[in-house]
Design a protein around this motif. Sequence first.
Motif, short mmCIF file in Angstrom:
data_model
loop_
_atom_site.label_atom_id
_atom_site.label_comp_id
_atom_site.label_asym_id
_atom_site.label_seq_id
_atom_site.Cartn_x
_atom_site.Cartn_y
_atom_site.Cartn_z
N PRO A 143 14.43 -4.45 -0.82
CA PRO A 143 14.34 -3.98 0.56
C PRO A 143 12.93 -3.55 0.90
CG PRO A 143 15.43 -2.35 -0.83
CD PRO A 143 15.28 -3.59 -1.66
N GLU A 144 12.57 -3.69 2.16
CA GLU A 144 11.27 -3.24 2.62
C GLU A 144 11.13 -1.74 2.44
OE1 GLU A 144 8.69 -4.70 3.65
OE2 GLU A 144 9.27 -6.72 4.19
N PRO A 145 9.97 -1.23 2.09
CA PRO A 145 9.79 0.22 1.95
C PRO A 145 10.09 0.92 3.28
CG PRO A 145 7.86 -0.97 1.15
CD PRO A 145 8.74 -1.97 1.82
N ALA A 146 10.81 2.02 3.19
CA ALA A 146 11.18 2.76 4.39
C ALA A 146 10.26 3.95 4.62
CB ALA A 146 12.63 3.25 4.28
N ARG A 147 9.20 4.03 3.84
CA ARG A 147 8.29 5.15 3.96
C ARG A 147 6.85 4.64 3.98
NH1 ARG A 147 9.97 4.50 -1.16
NH2 ARG A 147 8.44 4.55 -2.85
N PRO A 148 5.90 5.47 4.41
CA PRO A 148 4.49 5.04 4.42
C PRO A 148 4.01 4.72 3.01
CG PRO A 148 4.81 7.06 5.68
CD PRO A 148 6.08 6.82 4.94
N LEU A 149 2.88 4.04 2.94
CA LEU A 149 2.31 3.70 1.64
C LEU A 149 2.10 4.96 0.80
CD1 LEU A 149 -0.38 1.05 2.59
CD2 LEU A 149 1.95 0.68 1.82
N PRO A 150 2.43 4.93 -0.48
CA PRO A 150 2.25 6.09 -1.34
C PRO A 150 0.79 6.50 -1.43
CG PRO A 150 3.67 4.47 -2.38
CD PRO A 150 3.08 3.81 -1.16
N ARG A 151 0.58 7.70 -1.92
CA ARG A 151 -0.77 8.24 -2.03
C ARG A 151 -1.61 7.46 -3.03
NH1 ARG A 151 -1.91 13.06 0.02
NH2 ARG A 151 -3.47 13.46 -1.59
N ARG A 152 -0.98 6.55 -3.79
CA ARG A 152 -1.74 5.79 -4.76
C ARG A 152 -2.83 4.96 -4.10
NH1 ARG A 152 0.56 1.84 -9.61
NH2 ARG A 152 -1.40 1.75 -10.76
N LEU A 153 -2.66 4.62 -2.83
CA LEU A 153 -3.67 3.84 -2.12
C LEU A 153 -4.64 4.72 -1.36
CD1 LEU A 153 -1.71 0.73 -0.80
CD2 LEU A 153 -3.15 0.94 -2.82
N ASP A 154 -4.49 6.04 -1.45
CA ASP A 154 -5.47 6.92 -0.83
C ASP A 154 -6.84 6.66 -1.45
OD1 ASP A 154 -3.46 7.97 0.63
OD2 ASP A 154 -3.54 9.99 -0.21
N GLY A 155 -7.86 6.59 -0.63
CA GLY A 155 -9.21 6.32 -1.12
C GLY A 155 -9.56 4.85 -1.12
N VAL A 156 -8.57 3.98 -0.91
CA VAL A 156 -8.83 2.54 -0.82
C VAL A 156 -9.17 2.21 0.63
CG1 VAL A 156 -7.81 0.24 -1.07
CG2 VAL A 156 -7.26 2.04 -2.72
N THR A 157 -10.31 1.59 0.84
CA THR A 157 -10.77 1.29 2.20
C THR A 157 -9.93 0.17 2.83
OG1 THR A 157 -12.36 -0.41 1.53
CG2 THR A 157 -13.12 1.89 1.49
N GLU A 158 -10.09 0.01 4.14
CA GLU A 158 -9.36 -1.04 4.83
C GLU A 158 -9.75 -2.42 4.31
OE1 GLU A 158 -6.82 -0.99 6.99
OE2 GLU A 158 -6.80 1.17 6.55
N ARG A 159 -11.02 -2.62 4.05
CA ARG A 159 -11.47 -3.90 3.50
C ARG A 159 -10.88 -4.13 2.12
NH1 ARG A 159 -12.93 -8.68 5.18
NH2 ARG A 159 -14.87 -8.10 6.24
N GLU A 160 -10.84 -3.08 1.30
CA GLU A 160 -10.28 -3.21 -0.04
C GLU A 160 -8.78 -3.49 0.03
OE1 GLU A 160 -13.53 -0.26 -2.22
OE2 GLU A 160 -11.57 0.49 -1.62
N ARG A 161 -8.10 -2.91 1.01
CA ARG A 161 -6.67 -3.21 1.18
C ARG A 161 -6.47 -4.68 1.56
NH1 ARG A 161 -3.14 1.81 3.43
NH2 ARG A 161 -4.24 3.49 2.35
N GLU A 162 -7.38 -5.18 2.37
CA GLU A 162 -7.31 -6.59 2.76
C GLU A 162 -7.51 -7.48 1.54
OE1 GLU A 162 -9.15 -9.52 6.24
OE2 GLU A 162 -10.18 -7.65 5.72
N VAL A 163 -8.47 -7.13 0.71
CA VAL A 163 -8.72 -7.89 -0.52
C VAL A 163 -7.51 -7.82 -1.44
CG1 VAL A 163 -10.11 -7.97 -2.63
CG2 VAL A 163 -11.23 -7.65 -0.41
N LEU A 164 -6.93 -6.62 -1.58
CA LEU A 164 -5.76 -6.44 -2.44
C LEU A 164 -4.58 -7.28 -1.95
CD1 LEU A 164 -4.38 -5.01 -4.79
CD2 LEU A 164 -3.94 -3.06 -3.26
#
Length: 235
Positions: A143-164
């Motif tokens: 199932p799709e996550p029903a909550r915001p992205l976990p804090r594990r991605l805190d500190g990851v920039t928008e560009r880095e999220r795009e790359v990921l």
Amino acid sequence: MIRVLIADDQALLRGSFRVLIDLAGDCTTVAEAGTGVEAVALAARHRPDVVLMDVRMPEMDGIEATRRICADPATAGTRVLILTTFDLDEYVYGALRAGASGFLLKDTPPADLLAAVRVVAAGEALLAPTVTRRLIDEFARRPEPARPLPRRLDGVTEREREVLTLIARGLSNTELAAHLHLSLATVKTHVGRLLTKLAVRDRAQLVIVAYETGLVGPAAPGPDPGAGRPTRAAG
């Protein structure tokens, strides 16, 4: 020389892999293990660059052995390449979660197996195309996550999220550079920062993070990475 540990419960297969590796010129077999327990002990003793790990072995399966090897600081530099006759979802997901850097079927041609050993030894990740698709399908059934992205991605920039996101879709560094209109060096910098920020070993682990955090899901758009070739880092 790339130092290799072979772990398989079939002596004939171990012998075949040993001949193949020792004749490669740039690889050498340091030990053979017939069980998962032996694989863990021999990895700690010899600290090989790569472990060729079977999944189904007595005493301890290859996934648990992989988990122990990857979690041991003494073998932090050892990469595990899973080899199995079973192209099944639970093995793919379990092996990558355990820290494996690659996953190939035992019917892989000898030259491709040696290439995979070299790729994994270089610190990159390698997945057979069918394995990449199965990994994506495994998460697509959840199932799709029903909550915001976990804090594990805190500190990851928008560009880095795009790359990921694109890494999780199977793009190589070269493909990332073309898609994002960036230089290859810049892409490698982004990938390196992601590895550091997310505290993971390689690209295979980045794929796991992308799906487990909900950054990528079955409805997420992404370019088709293509088929018929391994998914791996470029350069």
